[in-house]
Design a protein around this motif. Structure first.
Motif, short mmCIF file in Angstrom:
data_model
loop_
_atom_site.label_atom_id
_atom_site.label_comp_id
_atom_site.label_asym_id
_atom_site.label_seq_id
_atom_site.Cartn_x
_atom_site.Cartn_y
_atom_site.Cartn_z
N SER A 180 0.24 -6.45 -0.47
CA SER A 180 1.37 -6.03 0.37
C SER A 180 1.99 -7.21 1.12
CB SER A 180 0.90 -4.98 1.38
OG SER A 180 -0.07 -5.55 2.26
N ARG A 181 1.42 -8.38 0.97
CA ARG A 181 1.86 -9.55 1.74
C ARG A 181 3.02 -10.22 1.04
NH1 ARG A 181 -4.24 -11.67 3.25
NH2 ARG A 181 -4.58 -10.22 4.99
N PHE A 182 4.19 -9.87 1.45
CA PHE A 182 5.41 -10.38 0.84
C PHE A 182 5.63 -11.84 1.23
CE2 PHE A 182 10.09 -11.01 1.04
CZ PHE A 182 10.35 -10.87 -0.31
N GLY A 183 5.96 -12.67 0.24
CA GLY A 183 6.28 -14.06 0.53
C GLY A 183 5.14 -15.03 0.29
N GLU A 184 3.88 -14.53 0.28
CA GLU A 184 2.74 -15.43 0.09
C GLU A 184 2.57 -15.84 -1.36
OE1 GLU A 184 -0.82 -13.93 1.76
OE2 GLU A 184 -0.09 -13.95 3.83
N ASP A 185 2.85 -14.89 -2.28
CA ASP A 185 2.66 -15.16 -3.70
C ASP A 185 3.86 -14.60 -4.46
OD1 ASP A 185 1.88 -15.53 -6.28
OD2 ASP A 185 0.05 -14.31 -6.17
N LYS A 186 4.71 -15.48 -4.96
CA LYS A 186 5.92 -15.03 -5.64
C LYS A 186 5.62 -14.22 -6.90
CE LYS A 186 8.98 -18.70 -3.96
NZ LYS A 186 9.90 -19.80 -4.35
N SER A 187 4.45 -14.44 -7.50
CA SER A 187 4.11 -13.71 -8.72
C SER A 187 3.81 -12.25 -8.44
CB SER A 187 2.90 -14.36 -9.41
OG SER A 187 1.73 -14.24 -8.60
N SER A 188 3.59 -11.91 -7.16
CA SER A 188 3.30 -10.51 -6.81
C SER A 188 4.57 -9.65 -6.79
CB SER A 188 2.62 -10.43 -5.43
OG SER A 188 3.53 -10.83 -4.40
N VAL A 189 5.74 -10.27 -6.75
CA VAL A 189 7.00 -9.53 -6.72
C VAL A 189 7.40 -9.18 -8.15
CG1 VAL A 189 9.43 -9.57 -6.07
CG2 VAL A 189 7.73 -10.72 -4.62
N VAL A 190 7.32 -7.88 -8.49
CA VAL A 190 7.72 -7.46 -9.84
C VAL A 190 9.17 -6.99 -9.87
CG1 VAL A 190 5.36 -6.87 -10.51
CG2 VAL A 190 6.83 -5.11 -9.50
N PHE A 191 9.69 -6.63 -8.68
CA PHE A 191 11.09 -6.18 -8.62
C PHE A 191 11.66 -6.52 -7.25
CE2 PHE A 191 14.26 -2.94 -7.43
CZ PHE A 191 15.17 -3.09 -8.46
N GLN B 260 -3.12 -1.42 7.95
CA GLN B 260 -2.78 -2.38 9.00
C GLN B 260 -3.93 -3.33 9.33
OE1 GLN B 260 0.54 -2.40 10.45
NE2 GLN B 260 0.63 -1.30 8.52
N THR B 261 -5.18 -2.94 9.02
CA THR B 261 -6.32 -3.80 9.34
C THR B 261 -6.77 -4.63 8.15
OG1 THR B 261 -7.88 -2.01 8.81
CG2 THR B 261 -7.13 -2.20 11.09
N ASP B 262 -6.36 -4.21 6.95
CA ASP B 262 -6.77 -4.95 5.75
C ASP B 262 -5.66 -4.83 4.71
OD1 ASP B 262 -7.94 -6.16 3.62
OD2 ASP B 262 -9.59 -4.74 3.39
N ALA B 263 -4.83 -5.84 4.61
CA ALA B 263 -3.67 -5.81 3.71
C ALA B 263 -4.08 -5.84 2.25
CB ALA B 263 -2.75 -6.98 4.02
N SER B 264 -5.36 -6.18 1.97
CA SER B 264 -5.81 -6.19 0.58
C SER B 264 -6.29 -4.81 0.13
CB SER B 264 -6.96 -7.20 0.41
OG SER B 264 -8.10 -6.78 1.15
N ASP B 265 -6.35 -3.84 1.05
CA ASP B 265 -6.81 -2.49 0.72
C ASP B 265 -5.75 -1.77 -0.11
OD1 ASP B 265 -7.85 0.01 0.54
OD2 ASP B 265 -7.88 0.42 2.68
N SER B 266 -6.09 -1.49 -1.38
CA SER B 266 -5.11 -0.86 -2.27
C SER B 266 -5.14 0.65 -2.20
CB SER B 266 -5.38 -1.30 -3.71
OG SER B 266 -6.65 -0.84 -4.14
N SER B 267 -5.99 1.24 -1.35
CA SER B 267 -6.09 2.69 -1.30
C SER B 267 -4.91 3.30 -0.55
CB SER B 267 -7.39 3.10 -0.61
OG SER B 267 -7.39 2.69 0.76
#
Length: 277
Positions: free
Chosen positions: A74-85, A143-150
């Motif tokens: 969910s961290r926009f801007g950190e990894d450009k490859s994460s943006v699919v659209f 909000q406490t863990d941006a890597s949580d995909s649930s």
């Protein structure tokens, strides 16, 4: 089979994900299914709606409104490859085509992902940007863990669709009297409403009437339903009726899956003989 008709109904179910957060006095939420199942070589619809407090006021200050989909993070801007659209920069990455069919000014972020492949199985996050710098947020994040995909929608990719579900009223597998009105309902998931599966029947009774519809479910995903009604005849006793779902593919051959039920019909004569013993 009759033409497809789109109908809708409203029931509350648990598969819809509603997340509400606040930041800097702004309260925002989004409604997404927990999981959407996609078929390889097809497309998948992610139904998506959102709400932002004082949204109409923000729109008046907004010159451009953009939608963004992120993969895995969910961290926009950190990894450009994460943006699919990214509609602001006309970016489509990792997919052959992505189309946002929802109108963002109407709080609708529904999106179709095309030409799904196995490597597209992942969690996805939706982000909205109202420019110039009116409002920017990524929805459904922990909000406490941006890597949580649930806390977001997950695309689950399969190569073989599930067989259609077949129900009958009354239950023909437990025997029905001759002349009884029987209703068989066949349903198949339609992850890509623009390319829904077609439903067909085998061993159709002479008195049968068939209606087929594309239905929108409570979580805004879709299924195709085919209803066949007929009067049970002893001539159809022990006849196997099958419902077949054919899924179109873009590159590979169409895929068919089916479900079968056996009719068990009692006639007045057979009942009389049984009662004599």
């Amino acid at each position: 089979m009759s033409g497809l008709q789109i109908i809708s109904f409203i029931i509350i179910i648990s598969s819809v994900l509603l997340q509400t957060h606040s930041a800097d006095g702004d309260v925002y939420s989004a409604v997404l299914p927990h999981t959407v199942t996609a078929l390889t070589d097809s497309c998948v619809l992610i139904p998506c709606t959102f709400n932002i407090n004082t949204f109409e006021e923000k729109l008046q200050k907004t010159k451009q409104i953009y939608g963004i989909w992120l993969k895995k993070t969910s961290r926009f801007g950190e990894d450009k490859s994460s943006v699919v659209f990214n509609s602001s920069q006309n970016i489509i990455q990792g997919f052959r085509h992505i189309e946002m069919i929802g109108n963002l000014t109407e709080r609708n972020c529904s999106t179709v992902f095309y030409n799904i492949m196995m490597n597209h199985s992942d969690p996805y996050y939706f982000r909205i940007e109202m420019e110039p710098k009116v409002f920017r947020v990524t929805f459904n994040t922990n909000q406490t863990d941006a890597s949580d995909s649930s806390k977001t929608v997950r695309i689950k990719v399969i190569d073989l669709p599930q067989p259609p579900e077949l129900k009958s009223n009354p239950d023909v597998s437990k025997s029905v009297m001759e002349g009884t009105a029987v209703n068989l309902i066949c349903s198949a998931e339609a992850p890509c409403p623009k390319q829904p599966p077609t439903l067909s029947w085998t061993n159709i009774p002479k008195s049968a009437n068939i209606i087929t519809q594309l239905q929108e479910k409570p979580d805004k995903t879709h299924s195709v339903f085919s209803s066949m009604t007929f009067n049970a005849s002893y001539m159809d006793h022990r006849m196997n009726i099958s419902c077949t779902a054919t899924y179109p593919r873009n590159i590979s051959n169409n895929t068919t899956v089916n479900t079968t039920v056996m009719l068990r019909v009692l006639s007045d004569i057979s009942v009389s003989v049984i009662n004599c013993f």
